[in-house]
Design an enzyme around this catalytic site. Sequence first.
Site, mmCIF file in Angstrom:
data_model
loop_
_atom_site.group_PDB
_atom_site.id
_atom_site.type_symbol
_atom_site.label_atom_id
_atom_site.label_comp_id
_atom_site.label_asym_id
_atom_site.label_seq_id
_atom_site.Cartn_x
_atom_site.Cartn_y
_atom_site.Cartn_z
ATOM 1 N N PRO A 156 0.846 -1.197 0.000
ATOM 2 C CA PRO A 156 0.000 0.000 0.000
ATOM 3 C C PRO A 156 0.879 1.243 0.000
ATOM 4 C CG PRO A 156 0.085 -0.979 2.197
ATOM 5 C CD PRO A 156 0.816 -1.914 1.285
ATOM 6 N N MET A 157 0.635 2.168 -0.917
ATOM 7 C CA MET A 157 1.450 3.378 -1.037
ATOM 8 C C MET A 157 0.538 4.581 -1.228
ATOM 9 S SD MET A 157 4.608 1.938 -3.405
ATOM 10 C CE MET A 157 3.558 0.938 -4.473
ATOM 11 N N CYS A 209 3.577 3.099 9.047
ATOM 12 C CA CYS A 209 3.864 4.339 8.323
ATOM 13 C C CYS A 209 4.598 5.330 9.223
ATOM 14 C CB CYS A 209 2.576 4.970 7.802
ATOM 15 S SG CYS A 209 2.881 6.487 6.855
ATOM 16 N N ASN A 228 9.004 -7.344 3.753
ATOM 17 C CA ASN A 228 8.888 -6.112 2.980
ATOM 18 C C ASN A 228 10.133 -5.273 3.256
ATOM 19 O OD1 ASN A 228 7.138 -3.030 3.394
ATOM 20 N ND2 ASN A 228 7.642 -3.938 1.433
ATOM 21 N N GLY A 229 10.503 -4.462 2.271
ATOM 22 C CA GLY A 229 11.610 -3.535 2.451
ATOM 23 C C GLY A 229 12.834 -3.897 1.636
ATOM 24 N N GLY A 230 13.203 -3.036 0.696
ATOM 25 C CA GLY A 230 14.433 -3.222 -0.055
ATOM 26 C C GLY A 230 14.392 -4.307 -1.106
ATOM 27 N N GLY A 281 7.174 -2.746 -3.068
ATOM 28 C CA GLY A 281 6.562 -1.430 -3.133
ATOM 29 C C GLY A 281 6.910 -0.673 -4.399
ATOM 30 N N ARG A 282 7.879 0.219 -4.294
ATOM 31 C CA ARG A 282 8.134 1.160 -5.376
ATOM 32 C C ARG A 282 8.581 0.508 -6.679
ATOM 33 N NH1 ARG A 282 7.200 3.325 -1.121
ATOM 34 N NH2 ARG A 282 6.581 5.505 -0.925
#
Length: 404
Positions: free
Chosen positions: A43-44, A128, A241-243, A264-265
Site C-alpha cells: 500500500p502506497m 507508516c 517487505n523492504g528493499g 513497493g516502489r
Amino acid sequence: MWCLPSVRPNVSEMFFKSPMLKPTARFSSTSSPYLPPSFSVAPMMDWTDNHYRTLARLITKHAWLYTEMIAAETLVHQQTNLDRFLAFSPQQHPIVLQLGGSNVENLAKAAKLSDAYGYDEINLNCGCPSPKVAGHGCFGVSLMLKPKLVGEAMSAIAANTNVPVTVKCRIGVDNHDSYDELCDFIYKVSTLSPTRHFIVHSRKALLGGISPADNRRIPPLKYEYYYALVRDFPDLRFTINGGITSVSKVNAALKEGAHGVMVGRAAYNNPWQTLGHVDTAVYGVPSSGLTRRQVLEQYQVYGDSVLGTHGNGRPNVRDLVKPLLNLFHSENANSLWKRRADAAFKECRSVGSLLEESLRAIPDCVLDSPISGSPESGDEDVFADVHNVLPPPYEAGEEIILCA
C-alpha cells in the site's frame, strides 16, 4: 500506430462493483479461491489507488493488491460517499483494504462499512513513519509502542468483518528496536486478537523528523529479524517487505523460507518488468501473453469510463494517466513518450486521445511484444547468509504473558 479495440468490452461489467452487493461467498485464509500471497504490492499513499490497481491487475492476475491507507475516520465521516474511497472492480481480487487509525470504535465502524464491498482481507497500518501519520495521535508506526491497543483494535476490526485481519508493521521504533521488543509486539497482538498474519518492513522507523523517503533509506535493513520471527512463531504467517526491488529477490526470499514477499516502489516505478514476471516466475502459471498495446487498450476503456465521476472534474486525464507513465521504464523511447504525454495533457480531454497523441513515440516492436524471458538475475544470493546471523530465540517473559 495506436489502435482502439475493435469491440469494446462491457464497461459496467469490467470496472464497477455495486457497493451494496455482498459477495455470494466470503473468503477466509483457509478457503481462498486465490493463490497464496506469495507476492503482494505494498500500500502506497497517492500511488496504489484504483487507477494503478486496475493497471496492475491487467499485467498480473495473481499478485495480491493493497489499497492506499484509508483513515478510519474518513470512512466514518464520509458514509454518504463511500464509493469514492472503497469501490473497486471485481477484477482487482485478491485485494486488501488497509485502514489507518487508533480509535478502536472508529476502526470497528470502518470495518463494518467496508464489509459490503467484499475485500479479501483488512490490514491495519502500524508501519507508516510519515509525520502526518505517526506524529498525529498514536497513528501508523507509533502504534507499535502500544501493542495492547493494537490487539484491541484488531479484535474490534475482526468482529465487524468475515475476512482475515492482518497487521503491517516495522521491526522497531527509534530506540525500541531490539528483537525481543519486536517479538513482544507480535506476541501481544496475536494473543489479544485473531491476527495471524503480519507484514514486516525489515527496517525500524525513526520519528525524529526525517522524511518518509529517508525512513526507507537510512535505517538499515535487518532481514535476520524477519527470518527469526518465522522461526520463533511457527503458528503465524509473515510477509517480508523492504528493499526488495526485483522478482529475482522475491524468489530468493521465498527460497530461504519467507512465507510471502511484498514489493513497493519497484512495482510502481517499473510495472511491466516487475509485475509482468510475477505470474510465471513466482506462481509458476502461464503468462497472459498480453502486450503493452493490449494492456493500454483495456486501460483506456476503464479510464475514459471514469473521467469526472467523482465530481469537480476528478479524476481527470492526468490522474488516470499517472500510473501509465512508468510502463515503458528502461525503453529507449521512454523519455520521449513522457514528454509527449506531458504536452498532450494541455489539449487532450480523454485518455484515448492522449494515448493516440503520445504513443507515436513508442516503436511497434515495443508496444506489441509480450513480456518475455526470465526476470533479471543477480540477486539470488541476497538472503543466502541470513540464517547464520539470526538473533537468539525469543522466549516470552512472565510479565509479557501476564500483560497479554
